[in-house]
Motif scaffolding. Sequence first.
Motif, PDB file in Angstrom:
ATOM      1  N   THR A 165       0.821  -1.213   0.000  1.00 14.41           N
ATOM      2  CA  THR A 165       0.000   0.000   0.000  1.00 14.41           C
ATOM      3  C   THR A 165       0.845   1.249   0.000  1.00 14.41           C
ATOM      4  O   THR A 165       0.613   2.186   0.736  1.00 14.41           O
ATOM      5  CB  THR A 165      -0.915   0.015   1.234  1.00 14.41           C
ATOM      6  OG1 THR A 165      -0.073  -0.069   2.400  1.00 14.41           O
ATOM      7  CG2 THR A 165      -1.865  -1.165   1.217  1.00 14.41           C
ATOM      8  N   GLU A 166       1.890   1.240  -0.839  1.00 11.25           N
ATOM      9  CA  GLU A 166       2.732   2.439  -0.894  1.00 11.25           C
ATOM     10  C   GLU A 166       1.951   3.591  -1.466  1.00 11.25           C
ATOM     11  O   GLU A 166       1.305   3.463  -2.514  1.00 11.25           O
ATOM     12  CB  GLU A 166       3.960   2.177  -1.744  1.00 11.25           C
ATOM     13  CG  GLU A 166       5.148   1.809  -0.884  1.00 11.25           C
ATOM     14  CD  GLU A 166       6.440   1.748  -1.647  1.00 11.25           C
ATOM     15  OE1 GLU A 166       7.240   0.864  -1.335  1.00 11.25           O
ATOM     16  OE2 GLU A 166       6.636   2.591  -2.546  1.00 11.25           O
ATOM     17  N   VAL A 167       2.052   4.692  -0.772  1.00  8.27           N
ATOM     18  CA  VAL A 167       1.269   5.861  -1.178  1.00  8.27           C
ATOM     19  C   VAL A 167       2.206   6.930  -1.668  1.00  8.27           C
ATOM     20  O   VAL A 167       2.962   7.514  -0.899  1.00  8.27           O
ATOM     21  CB  VAL A 167       0.464   6.384   0.037  1.00  8.27           C
ATOM     22  CG1 VAL A 167      -0.260   7.645  -0.339  1.00  8.27           C
ATOM     23  CG2 VAL A 167      -0.492   5.305   0.517  1.00  8.27           C
ATOM     24  N   THR A 168       2.201   7.169  -2.940  1.00 10.52           N
ATOM     25  CA  THR A 168       3.025   8.263  -3.467  1.00 10.52           C
ATOM     26  C   THR A 168       2.295   8.905  -4.626  1.00 10.52           C
ATOM     27  O   THR A 168       1.605   8.243  -5.385  1.00 10.52           O
ATOM     28  CB  THR A 168       4.376   7.759  -4.004  1.00 10.52           C
ATOM     29  OG1 THR A 168       4.136   6.681  -4.883  1.00 10.52           O
ATOM     30  CG2 THR A 168       5.292   7.347  -2.881  1.00 10.52           C
ATOM     31  N   GLY A 169       2.484  10.146  -4.742  1.00  9.35           N
ATOM     32  CA  GLY A 169       2.064  10.827  -5.966  1.00  9.35           C
ATOM     33  C   GLY A 169       0.612  11.259  -6.031  1.00  9.35           C
ATOM     34  O   GLY A 169       0.309  12.321  -6.568  1.00  9.35           O
ATOM     35  N   ASP A 170      -0.293  10.440  -5.485  1.00 12.26           N
ATOM     36  CA  ASP A 170      -1.705  10.778  -5.688  1.00 12.26           C
ATOM     37  C   ASP A 170      -2.171  11.907  -4.787  1.00 12.26           C
ATOM     38  O   ASP A 170      -2.901  12.785  -5.210  1.00 12.26           O
ATOM     39  CB  ASP A 170      -2.581   9.539  -5.428  1.00 12.26           C
ATOM     40  CG  ASP A 170      -2.492   8.579  -6.608  1.00 12.26           C
ATOM     41  OD1 ASP A 170      -2.867   7.412  -6.440  1.00 12.26           O
ATOM     42  OD2 ASP A 170      -2.045   9.025  -7.683  1.00 12.26           O
ATOM     43  N   ILE A 199      -1.397  14.100  -0.769  1.00 10.20           N
ATOM     44  CA  ILE A 199      -0.436  14.337   0.319  1.00 10.20           C
ATOM     45  C   ILE A 199      -0.673  13.274   1.390  1.00 10.20           C
ATOM     46  O   ILE A 199      -1.776  13.141   1.911  1.00 10.20           O
ATOM     47  CB  ILE A 199      -0.626  15.740   0.909  1.00 10.20           C
ATOM     48  CG1 ILE A 199      -0.318  16.800  -0.193  1.00 10.20           C
ATOM     49  CG2 ILE A 199       0.323  15.946   2.097  1.00 10.20           C
ATOM     50  CD1 ILE A 199      -0.789  18.180   0.156  1.00 10.20           C
ATOM     51  N   PRO A 200       0.385  12.491   1.702  1.00  3.62           N
ATOM     52  CA  PRO A 200       0.167  11.389   2.652  1.00  3.62           C
ATOM     53  C   PRO A 200       0.027  11.893   4.073  1.00  3.62           C
ATOM     54  O   PRO A 200       0.561  12.914   4.460  1.00  3.62           O
ATOM     55  CB  PRO A 200       1.448  10.553   2.506  1.00  3.62           C
ATOM     56  CG  PRO A 200       2.466  11.477   1.968  1.00  3.62           C
ATOM     57  CD  PRO A 200       1.744  12.535   1.207  1.00  3.62           C
ATOM     58  N   THR A 201      -0.761  11.173   4.847  1.00  3.49           N
ATOM     59  CA  THR A 201      -0.889  11.437   6.282  1.00  3.49           C
ATOM     60  C   THR A 201      -0.038  10.427   7.017  1.00  3.49           C
ATOM     61  O   THR A 201       0.350   9.404   6.437  1.00  3.49           O
ATOM     62  CB  THR A 201      -2.347  11.274   6.714  1.00  3.49           C
ATOM     63  OG1 THR A 201      -2.759   9.942   6.389  1.00  3.49           O
ATOM     64  CG2 THR A 201      -3.226  12.274   6.008  1.00  3.49           C
ATOM     65  N   GLN A 249      -0.754   8.111   8.935  1.00  2.00           N
ATOM     66  CA  GLN A 249      -1.283   6.751   8.897  1.00  2.00           C
ATOM     67  C   GLN A 249      -0.993   6.055   7.572  1.00  2.00           C
ATOM     68  O   GLN A 249      -0.892   4.842   7.513  1.00  2.00           O
ATOM     69  CB  GLN A 249      -2.811   6.761   9.110  1.00  2.00           C
ATOM     70  CG  GLN A 249      -3.226   7.119  10.507  1.00  2.00           C
ATOM     71  CD  GLN A 249      -3.447   8.620  10.664  1.00  2.00           C
ATOM     72  OE1 GLN A 249      -2.689   9.435  10.132  1.00  2.00           O
ATOM     73  NE2 GLN A 249      -4.497   8.986  11.388  1.00  2.00           N
ATOM     74  N   ASP A 250      -0.865   6.842   6.501  1.00  3.57           N
ATOM     75  CA  ASP A 250      -0.620   6.245   5.192  1.00  3.57           C
ATOM     76  C   ASP A 250       0.801   5.729   5.027  1.00  3.57           C
ATOM     77  O   ASP A 250       1.068   4.817   4.252  1.00  3.57           O
ATOM     78  CB  ASP A 250      -0.860   7.280   4.085  1.00  3.57           C
ATOM     79  CG  ASP A 250      -2.330   7.596   3.957  1.00  3.57           C
ATOM     80  OD1 ASP A 250      -2.637   8.688   3.489  1.00  3.57           O
ATOM     81  OD2 ASP A 250      -3.142   6.727   4.340  1.00  3.57           O
ATOM     82  N   LEU A 251       1.734   6.371   5.739  1.00  2.04           N
ATOM     83  CA  LEU A 251       3.136   6.040   5.511  1.00  2.04           C
ATOM     84  C   LEU A 251       3.472   4.671   6.094  1.00  2.04           C
ATOM     85  O   LEU A 251       2.942   4.283   7.135  1.00  2.04           O
ATOM     86  CB  LEU A 251       4.047   7.089   6.151  1.00  2.04           C
ATOM     87  CG  LEU A 251       4.022   8.450   5.462  1.00  2.04           C
ATOM     88  CD1 LEU A 251       4.786   9.462   6.298  1.00  2.04           C
ATOM     89  CD2 LEU A 251       4.633   8.353   4.065  1.00  2.04           C
ATOM     90  N   PRO A 252       4.373   3.922   5.419  1.00  2.00           N
ATOM     91  CA  PRO A 252       4.769   2.615   5.963  1.00  2.00           C
ATOM     92  C   PRO A 252       5.601   2.809   7.221  1.00  2.00           C
ATOM     93  O   PRO A 252       6.288   3.811   7.369  1.00  2.00           O
ATOM     94  CB  PRO A 252       5.602   1.983   4.844  1.00  2.00           C
ATOM     95  CG  PRO A 252       6.058   3.120   4.017  1.00  2.00           C
ATOM     96  CD  PRO A 252       5.023   4.193   4.137  1.00  2.00           C
ATOM     97  N   GLN A 253       5.511   1.857   8.124  1.00  2.00           N
ATOM     98  CA  GLN A 253       6.297   1.871   9.354  1.00  2.00           C
ATOM     99  C   GLN A 253       7.772   1.933   9.035  1.00  2.00           C
ATOM    100  O   GLN A 253       8.227   1.268   8.130  1.00  2.00           O
ATOM    101  CB  GLN A 253       6.034   0.579  10.150  1.00  2.00           C
ATOM    102  CG  GLN A 253       4.768   0.606  10.973  1.00  2.00           C
ATOM    103  CD  GLN A 253       4.901   1.591  12.129  1.00  2.00           C
ATOM    104  OE1 GLN A 253       5.984   1.765  12.673  1.00  2.00           O
ATOM    105  NE2 GLN A 253       3.799   2.218  12.482  1.00  2.00           N
ATOM    106  N   ARG A 254       8.467   2.725   9.785  1.00  2.00           N
ATOM    107  CA  ARG A 254       9.913   2.808   9.578  1.00  2.00           C
ATOM    108  C   ARG A 254      10.536   1.473   9.973  1.00  2.00           C
ATOM    109  O   ARG A 254      10.304   0.950  11.048  1.00  2.00           O
ATOM    110  CB  ARG A 254      10.493   3.931  10.437  1.00  2.00           C
ATOM    111  CG  ARG A 254      11.997   4.070  10.244  1.00  2.00           C
ATOM    112  CD  ARG A 254      12.550   5.173  11.111  1.00  2.00           C
ATOM    113  NE  ARG A 254      13.995   5.181  11.073  1.00  2.00           N
ATOM    114  CZ  ARG A 254      14.773   4.414  11.817  1.00  2.00           C
ATOM    115  NH1 ARG A 254      14.244   3.570  12.674  1.00  2.00           N
ATOM    116  NH2 ARG A 254      16.079   4.474  11.719  1.00  2.00           N
ATOM    117  N   LYS A 255      11.363   0.938   9.053  1.00  2.00           N
ATOM    118  CA  LYS A 255      11.988  -0.354   9.351  1.00  2.00           C
ATOM    119  C   LYS A 255      13.103  -0.119  10.352  1.00  2.00           C
ATOM    120  O   LYS A 255      13.802   0.885  10.280  1.00  2.00           O
ATOM    121  CB  LYS A 255      12.571  -0.963   8.077  1.00  2.00           C
ATOM    122  CG  LYS A 255      11.528  -1.323   7.063  1.00  2.00           C
ATOM    123  CD  LYS A 255      12.143  -2.107   5.907  1.00  2.00           C
ATOM    124  CE  LYS A 255      11.149  -2.170   4.764  1.00  2.00           C
ATOM    125  NZ  LYS A 255      11.639  -1.469   3.589  1.00  2.00           N
TER     126      LYS A 255
END
Lengths: 131, 422
Positions: free
Chosen positions: A104-109, A111-113, A115-121
């Motif tokens: 569920t990578e969110v880019t481009g569409d 502005i991410p919130t 909650q949208d961003l993937p957990q930092r590894k």
Amino acid sequence: MSAEVPEAASAEEQKSEHNMLPWSLQPSIPNSLEEMEDKVTSPEKAEEAKLKARYPHLGQKPGGSDFLRKRLQKGQKYFDSGDYNMAKAKMKNKQLPTAAPDKTEVTGDHIPTPQDLPQRKPSLVASKLAG
Amino acid sequence: MAADIISTVEFNYSGDLLATGDKGGRVVIFQREQENKSRPHSRGEYNVYSTFQSHEPEFDYLKSLEIEEKINKIRWLPQQNAAHFLLSTNDKTIKLWKISERDKRAEGYNLKDEDGRLRDPFRITALRVPILKPMDLMVEASPRRIFANAHTYHINSISVNSDHETYLSADDLRINLWHLEITDRSFNIVDIKPANMEELTEVITAAEFHPHQCNVFVYSSSKGTIRLCDMRSSALCDRHSKFFEEPEDPSSRSFFSEIISSISDVKFSHSGRYMMTRDYLSVKVWDLNMESRPVETHQVHEYLRSKLCSLYENDCIFDKFECCWNGSDSAIMTGSYNNFFRMFDRDTRRDVTLEASRESSKPRASLKPRKVCTGGKRRKDEISVDSLDFNKKILHTAWHPVDNVIAVAATNNLYIFQDKIN
């Protein structure tokens, strides 16, 4: 190598007459004077001619000091020890199993919130401060 | 995995142990099973005895070069007690390893429990003597000496002296003499580095001590020459006692002549009377009493002479093949391409080509002789020169010091072949 083809053909012809002899012992009669001369030139010289044709600027002395000096300095050269350690770490990372890409990578569409961003590894290399 | 590529193979003096070193700096030692009547088919099989990491990759800070952990050579020391000792070397550092067995452990300590935890000293009321109990065999390898910082160039050979106290290590330009007990000093006995590196014409490719005369050693060069040196004549053996070189026919000289004459290995016979050298296309046996030419020349893969151009382009022409004698010096063996290796019987003048591969080696089946065909019509069973796989090189082989058992390293696989009994 082109001289070998007509020889093989004549050897084949001979084979039917000299069935008793194993292939390696059959006489191969050259068809022409040209082929006789080719036979006299050593295979090594023929190979040398091939090499010179491909690399006309090849040095006269292959065993010369440039060649030997390259041999003395074998091993991969790095800019400094930092470069070396980075390269080593990169190799180690490559060997670890890669995590599945986040579907569920969110880019481009939009502005991410947060909650949208993937957990930092977590870091693969633990900080020394972490004990 | 590239780190599994075997880079050296060596039997110990009795042949009961076989050591291999690999590109990843590991040493694996195999031990021959004792033959017993209950398992007649085990017939002296070799099983893993010990595995340890001998060398790690390092970084040369002065030259910004990586120092490979690849084990270039392993040499065993003659056995003097229950433990086994071997020398292993990479490009820069030689290590002496002690391999010992532990099959007993002490039980009944006073100050600690069986699991190692310390006992409360106030609870200890009686004194007991620990007793030795048998345990599963454990083989331990520990580094006893590290001989470092003596080589500017890359070490290609190590050789233990017959005095069992010293050994030599050789790099491209220098040979050093060490005492096995002393790690902070070594003596330089050969130095062929020219004052001006532009004048460099040859490098040292291999070196070995004479098997019986502790003052004599030989070293080979990239120009196809061998020098025999006597350490009694001077401290620095830059001047040789004997110089072995086969005269070359100037009319046959080509661009490749010097490259293919480079000697990749030199080995004394067990008798000490002869030595054998391996160059790119042949194996030569030399009588130490005759410097002018070898007494025997055996063609390994003469059919490659007409492929030298492509072998130069893919760098195969620089491959360093080793060679070895059998225990009685009646036969010699060396490797080739396509996982082929060659054996020459010096008495009967017969030679054979065999293959080390899974397909051709079923356990307890005989090896079938192979043949390379050089042109024209190919017989069934023969392989044409153009189909040879030049990535499958057999560079390292070893022969048991007494029995007809051989070890052949084919890239990352080790094959052990034994003579059939009946």
